[in-house]
Design an enzyme around this catalytic site. Structure first.
Site, PDB file in Angstrom:
ATOM      1  N   ASN A 215       0.841  -1.197   0.000  1.00 39.18           N
ATOM      2  CA  ASN A 215       0.000   0.000   0.000  1.00 39.18           C
ATOM      3  C   ASN A 215       0.873   1.242   0.000  1.00 39.18           C
ATOM      4  O   ASN A 215       2.109   1.141  -0.028  1.00 39.18           O
ATOM      5  CB  ASN A 215      -0.968  -0.023   1.190  1.00 39.18           C
ATOM      6  CG  ASN A 215      -0.237  -0.130   2.512  1.00 39.18           C
ATOM      7  OD1 ASN A 215       0.469   0.776   2.922  1.00 39.18           O
ATOM      8  ND2 ASN A 215      -0.409  -1.273   3.187  1.00 39.18           N
ATOM      9  N   ILE A 312      -3.377  -7.914  14.221  1.00 39.97           N
ATOM     10  CA  ILE A 312      -2.380  -7.774  15.285  1.00 39.97           C
ATOM     11  C   ILE A 312      -2.932  -6.967  16.456  1.00 39.97           C
ATOM     12  O   ILE A 312      -2.820  -7.369  17.622  1.00 39.97           O
ATOM     13  CB  ILE A 312      -1.098  -7.115  14.744  1.00 39.97           C
ATOM     14  CG1 ILE A 312      -0.527  -7.943  13.597  1.00 39.97           C
ATOM     15  CG2 ILE A 312      -0.063  -6.958  15.856  1.00 39.97           C
ATOM     16  CD1 ILE A 312       0.602  -7.265  12.839  1.00 39.97           C
TER      17      ILE A 312
END
Length: 400
Positions: A215, A312
C-alpha cells in the site's frame, strides 16, 4: 487541539570554540532557527579563524558576540545579560581547551565567563570535537568527568575519520543529531520509565519472488511517534515494514516484511510493554499460495485467491495482560463512524482517525482522536507535530 511547536519561545546561546568543526556550527544554527529557537551566537577568538561572525549573523538575524567588553550591551555586561532569559547554552564544537576552561571555572573570555555566570535555569550542553589522542588523554577525561558531575550534558563525540587524517573518537556530533538532543532536552518526560512498542509503515505480501501486495503508507507517522516517544523519555521499539526512512535517534528497530512477520515481532517484544501503538498499514489479506517462481504472462486475466491476515491490534488488545493500546483508522469516508466502531469492537482506549486524502504518504496530517470522552480534532500540521500532540493525549489518558 493545537499541536505544540518545537522550540518556539526557547532561547539558545550557541557557543562556538576554535576547532575545524566550527563550519558545522553554521548548519546547527540554521537548524535551531528553523525549529523556532531564538539563537544567540558567542564565538571565541580562535573560532573566528575557521568561520566568520557574518555567517552566523546572517543565519540568526542577530549580532554575534565575542568580546566581553563589547559596548553594544547597554550595561557592558554581556556575560550576564546574554543568558538571563536563555534556557540552554550549547557549545559546539567544544575543543579540549574549551572543556578545560569550563572544568576549571575559568572566566577569561566571554564564552567561559557567561557559562560560569549562568542561572540554574540555563542548562549547559557540550559537543566535544578534537583529535582522538586529545580526547583520550587523561587530562581531557578528567575534565569531562568534572563537567558531567557538575550537571553538564555531554553529546558525543562521534567516531570516524578526522580532519587530521586519523580515525577514532573525537568528531563533533552531526548538527541534525545535536538538534535532536536539544529537542529531547526541552521535551517534558511525560513517558519516563514507560516501554512503548510501535508498528509503522506498510506490509508487503508476496505474490511471487518479484511481485507483492502492498500500500501507499510511507511510515512517516509511525516514525514520528517513535521519535516523539523517545524525546518524552520512553524506551521505544519500532517494528517497521519496508520504508526509506532514517531510524530516529535512540529507537530500537525491528525490520519486517509481511503481516505475519510483523505479528511475530510484536508478540516477541510485547513483554513489559506499557503502550502499544498500531500505526502500520497492515495488509488485511495475502495471497493464499505465493508462487515460488515468477508468474509468467499467459492470459488476458488472472485470478488471485486471498486469505485473511492476522489482526495484530485485536490480538494484543484481547490479552489479559494487554498494554494501553492505540489504534489508527485510515478511511476513505465516514471517518467518525468507522473509527468509533473500531474503537468499540476492539475495546481500545484511543483511536487516531484520518481520511486517506488527508495524510496517507504525505508530509503532514489531519487527524481526529477518539476516546471515551468523544472526538478531539487536531489542526492540520506536520506529522512530527501531530505525533507530539497524540503522545500528550496518551500521557493524559495514562495519568487519568
Amino acid at each position: 487541539m493545537k499541536p505544540v511547536s518545537e522550540l518556539s519561545g526557547r532561547t539558545v546561546v550557541l557557543g562556538v570554540s576554535g576547532g575545524v568543526a566550527a563550519y558545522k556550527s553554521a548548519e546547527l544554527a540554521r537548524l535551531l532557527v528553523k525549529a523556532g529557537a531564538d539563537v544567540r551566537v558567542v564565538m571565541t577568538e580562535s573560532a573566528q579563524h575557521f568561520v566568520g561572525p557574518a555567517t552566523f549573523q546572517a543565519i540568526t538575524g542577530q549580532a554575534v558576540w565575542s568580546d566581553p567588553w563589547d559596548a553594544r550591551m547597554p550595561n557592558g555586561m554581556a556575560h550576564i545579560d546574554l543568558t538571563r532569559d536563555a534556557q540552554l547554552i550549547l557549545i559546539a564544537p567544544a575543543t579540549a581547551d574549551c572543556i578545560a576552561r569550563l572544568a576549571q571555572g575559568r572566566a577569561d573570555d566571554l564564552l567561559s565567563t557567561l557559562c560560569l555566570a549562568r542561572d540554574e535555569g540555563c542548562a549547559l550542553m557540550v559537543a566535544p570535537a578534537m583529535n582522538r589522542q586529545m580526547w583520550e588523554h587523561p587530562a581531557t577525561r578528567r575534565n569531562v568527568a568534572t563537567l558531567v558531575d557538575d550537571g553538564t550534558y555531554m553529546e558525543g563525540p562521534a567516531a570516524g575519520e578526522q580532519a587530521c587524517g586519523e580515525v577514532g573518537a573525537g568528531r563533533m556530533v552531526e548538527p541534525a543529531d545535536l538538534l535532536e538532543a536539544v529537542l529531547s532536552h526541552f521535551t517534558p518526560k511525560s513517558l519516563a520509565g514507560r516501554q512503548v512498542l510501535i508498528t509503522a509503515g506498510p506490509t508487503s505480501e508476496a505474490i511471487d519472488p518479484v511481485r507483492v501486495i502492498t500500500n501507499l503508507s510511507s511510515g512517516r507517522m509511525g516514525y514520528a511517534l517513535a521519535q516523539a516517544a523517545v524525546r518524552a523519555g520512553a524506551r521505544v521499539t519500532l517494528v517497521s515494514g519496508p520504508t526509506a526512512l532514517a531510524l530516529p535517534r535512540g529507537v530500537r528497530r525491528i525490520d519486517v516484511a509481511s503481516a505475519r512477520d510483523m505479528r511475530d515481532a510484536v508478540m516477541n517484544n510485547l513483554s513489559g510493554t506499557d503502550v502499544f501503538v498500531s500505526v502500520a498499514a497492515v495488509a488485511d489479506y495475502r495471497p493464499a499460495s505465493p508462487s515460488g517462481r515468477k508468474i509468467k504472462k499467459s492470459a488476458d486475466s488472472m485470478s488471485l485467491e486471498l486469505v485473511r491476515n492476522p489482526d495484530i491490534l485485536a490480538e494484543v488488545a484481547a490479552r489479559a495482560d494487554a498494554p494501553f493500546c492505540v489504534g489508527f483508522a485510515a478511511e476513505s469516508h465516514e471517518l467518525d463512524s468507522y473509527a468509533q466502531d473500531k474503537r468499540r469492537s476492539k475495546r481500545l482506549p484511543l483511536v487516531v482517525g484520518n481520511l486517506v486524502s488527508d495524510g496517507l504518504g504525505s508530509e503532514d496530517n489531519l487527524v481526529v482522536l477518539y476516546d471515551d470522552e468523544g472526538r478531539h480534532p487536531l489542526e492540520r500540521a506536520s506529522k512530527a507535530a501531530v505525533a507530539r500532540a497524540i503522545l500528550e493525549h496518551i500521557s493524559r489518558l495514562l495519568k487519568g
